[in-house]
Design an enzyme around this catalytic site. Structure first.
Site, PDB file in Angstrom:
ATOM      1  N   TYR A 132      29.127  28.346  45.902  1.00 24.05           N
ATOM      2  CA  TYR A 132      29.128  26.876  45.911  1.00 24.05           C
ATOM      3  C   TYR A 132      27.875  26.297  46.545  1.00 24.05           C
ATOM      4  O   TYR A 132      27.689  25.081  46.553  1.00 24.05           O
ATOM      5  CB  TYR A 132      30.360  26.342  46.646  1.00 24.05           C
ATOM      6  CG  TYR A 132      31.599  26.553  45.842  1.00 24.05           C
ATOM      7  CD1 TYR A 132      32.135  27.829  45.711  1.00 24.05           C
ATOM      8  CD2 TYR A 132      32.222  25.514  45.185  1.00 24.05           C
ATOM      9  CE1 TYR A 132      33.254  28.054  44.952  1.00 24.05           C
ATOM     10  CE2 TYR A 132      33.339  25.729  44.416  1.00 24.05           C
ATOM     11  CZ  TYR A 132      33.845  26.999  44.298  1.00 24.05           C
ATOM     12  OH  TYR A 132      34.954  27.216  43.528  1.00 24.05           O
ATOM     13  N   LYS A 200      36.626  40.369  47.758  1.00 17.67           N
ATOM     14  CA  LYS A 200      36.298  41.269  46.645  1.00 17.67           C
ATOM     15  C   LYS A 200      35.221  42.243  47.151  1.00 17.67           C
ATOM     16  O   LYS A 200      34.185  42.457  46.527  1.00 17.67           O
ATOM     17  CB  LYS A 200      35.810  40.408  45.470  1.00 17.67           C
ATOM     18  CG  LYS A 200      35.726  41.108  44.164  1.00 17.67           C
ATOM     19  CD  LYS A 200      37.062  41.427  43.522  1.00 17.67           C
ATOM     20  CE  LYS A 200      36.846  42.342  42.341  1.00 17.67           C
ATOM     21  NZ  LYS A 200      38.022  43.065  41.899  1.00 17.67           N
ATOM     22  N   ASP A 246      41.913  40.529  43.351  1.00 17.81           N
ATOM     23  CA  ASP A 246      42.742  40.713  42.150  1.00 17.81           C
ATOM     24  C   ASP A 246      44.124  41.237  42.520  1.00 17.81           C
ATOM     25  O   ASP A 246      45.149  40.811  41.963  1.00 17.81           O
ATOM     26  CB  ASP A 246      42.058  41.621  41.123  1.00 17.81           C
ATOM     27  CG  ASP A 246      41.401  42.838  41.739  1.00 17.81           C
ATOM     28  OD1 ASP A 246      40.559  42.654  42.633  1.00 17.81           O
ATOM     29  OD2 ASP A 246      41.747  43.960  41.352  1.00 17.81           O
ATOM     30  N   ASP A 270      39.385  28.889  45.953  1.00 16.67           N
ATOM     31  CA  ASP A 270      39.518  27.893  44.894  1.00 16.67           C
ATOM     32  C   ASP A 270      40.544  28.380  43.868  1.00 16.67           C
ATOM     33  O   ASP A 270      41.493  27.680  43.499  1.00 16.67           O
ATOM     34  CB  ASP A 270      38.136  27.710  44.242  1.00 16.67           C
ATOM     35  CG  ASP A 270      38.062  26.494  43.343  1.00 16.67           C
ATOM     36  OD1 ASP A 270      39.073  25.782  43.225  1.00 16.67           O
ATOM     37  OD2 ASP A 270      36.999  26.264  42.754  1.00 16.67           O
TER      38      ASP A 270
END
Ligand code: NAI
Length: 379
Positions: A132, A200, A246, A270
């Site tokens: 971002y 991640k 995930d 988000d």
């Protein structure tokens, strides 16, 4: 006691949802506390543009810089008009680094899963870093070529096709730790059983992987007496764990009851915020707050809903629930509880705005003003 609350009306459905929500917030507080709210309006968005020539006047930013509590309705972002998002400008200008969204189920709403009531989580999303930061270069641009050359020539990177667009993902230790620190404090203050770092890091080792490590570091260095890990679980302590993003999406569907507070980098947060809100059928009801070290800025999480603006169709629920969060933050949890119970009663009676009526079999549709009135009576 009188507490000053700065508020921004917002564009589109902003005026009508505020007209409906504010009396509910004031009335709930009056029933439970001798605190009163002094609402002070600040201009932003279309109203500010019309009155001052700027969508975000300096006077609004400077008042917010000194404020400790504020609330806002949705602000529109004219597409391609050269004005960057007002929400992003506010977040960056005020260093609102933690985006906090509680997600829970309200009885009666149709959900796409069998047990939406098992979801009761608070998401702490880092709000200022990560992809971002907006540092990216279009494929084929001179900047992109220069960056690629630098990476290939100086750093020996060999895998970037000449046709690639490039973006950067800056994440800092300080930025990650202040977010996780706030989430840890919240979990402990509220006696919650667990906090999960969602990352991640298996793929992005030095950004997302570092977020995970910094999270564990701050937990052990600053909250070591009150927390523990899955490797070394201790009864009565806050369990700090981590999940790869995930896998977290699977867990949210399969075992949501095992998760209480999530701490995430910007992009993961988000995605998971909206996925969890959808899981409980409540995107239109989700409240949120963006926080700096000095300001708690409560905001409806939906947009300006331009197609229904001014037609008395909007659901004021998100602003009303933001009010409940704010009252909790101000030390009036009984008033917050009263608001949630009043909303639940309205949902149970199936007399709701059109967006909710679509999700509640057999519901009767009422307008924005009437829905606020019903919730007010239920207080
Ligand atoms: P949106 O949230 O305004 O609308 C999405 C859908 O949900 C529409 O069908 C709308 O009618 C419905 N909806 C949203 N809020 C509702 C409510 N309270 N009651 C009933 N129905 C509701 O998102 P969209 O269309 O992507 O964005 C419209 C504008 O809002 C854009 O300019 C966008 O930049 C801005 N926006 C502002 C946000 C903020 O200020 N926090 C957040 C999201 C979008």
């Amino acid at each position: 006691m009188r507490k000053k609350v700065y508020w921004i009306e917002g564009d589109g459905i902003g005026p009508e949802i505020w007209r409906s929500a504010r009396p509910v917030i004031d009335a709930a507080l009056a029933k439970e506390s001798d605190m009163t709210l002094e609402w002070v309006e600040l201009l932003a968005g279309e109203k500010a543009l019309a009155e001052t020539g700027s969508p975000l006047p300096e006077s609004t930013l400077s008042a917010l810089m000194r404020a400790d509590i504020a609330m806002k309705g949705p602000l529109g972002t004219p597409v391609g008009a050269g004005i960057r998002s007002l929400n992003v400008a506010l977040r960056q200008g005020l260093d609102l680094y933690a985006c906090i969204r509680p997600v829970r189920y309200f009885q009666g709403i149709e959900s796409p899963v069998k047990h939406p009531e098992r979801v009761n989580m608070v998401i702490f999303r880092e709000n200022t870093e990560d992809v971002y930061a907006g540092i990216e270069y279009a494929a084929g641009s001179p900047e992109c070529r220069m960056l690629r050359e630098f990476l290939c020539d100086k750093l020996g990177v060999s895998k970037i096709p000449a046709t690639a667009a490039l973006g950067l993902k800056p994440m800092t230790e300080a930025g990650s730790k202040r977010l996780v620190r706030r989430a840890l404090r919240f979990a402990l203050d509220n006696g919650l059983p667990s906090l999960t770092l969602v990352h991640k890091g298996n793929i992005m080792k030095f950004t997302e992987g570092a977020f995970r490590q910094w999270g564990y570091d701050v937990a052990s260095a600053e909250f070591g007496d009150a927390s523990c890990t899955e490797q070394d679980p201790l009864p009565g302590r806050l369990l700090v764990k981590d999940r790869i993003a995930d896998a977290m999406f699977q867990e949210a569907l399969l075992r949501p009851e095992q998760y209480h507070v999530l701490a995430t980098p910007n992009l993961n947060g988000d995605y998971i915020s909206d996925a969890l809100a959808a899981q409980v059928g409540g995107l239109g009801l989700a409240p949120g707050v963006n926080m700096s070290d000095s300001l708690a800025f409560f905001e409806a999480t939906h947009g300006t809903a331009p197609t229904i603006a001014g037609r008395d169709k909007a659901n004021p629920g998100s602003v009303i629930l933001c009010g409940a969060l704010m009252l909790e933050h101000l030390g009036a949890p009984a008033a917050a509880k009263r608001i949630r119970a009043a909303l639940e009663k309205a949902l149970a009676a199936k007399t709701v705005t059109v967006d909710l009526a679509d999700q509640i079999p057999g519901a009767i549709t009422v307008g924005c003003a009437a829905f606020g009135g019903i919730i007010g009576e239920n207080l």
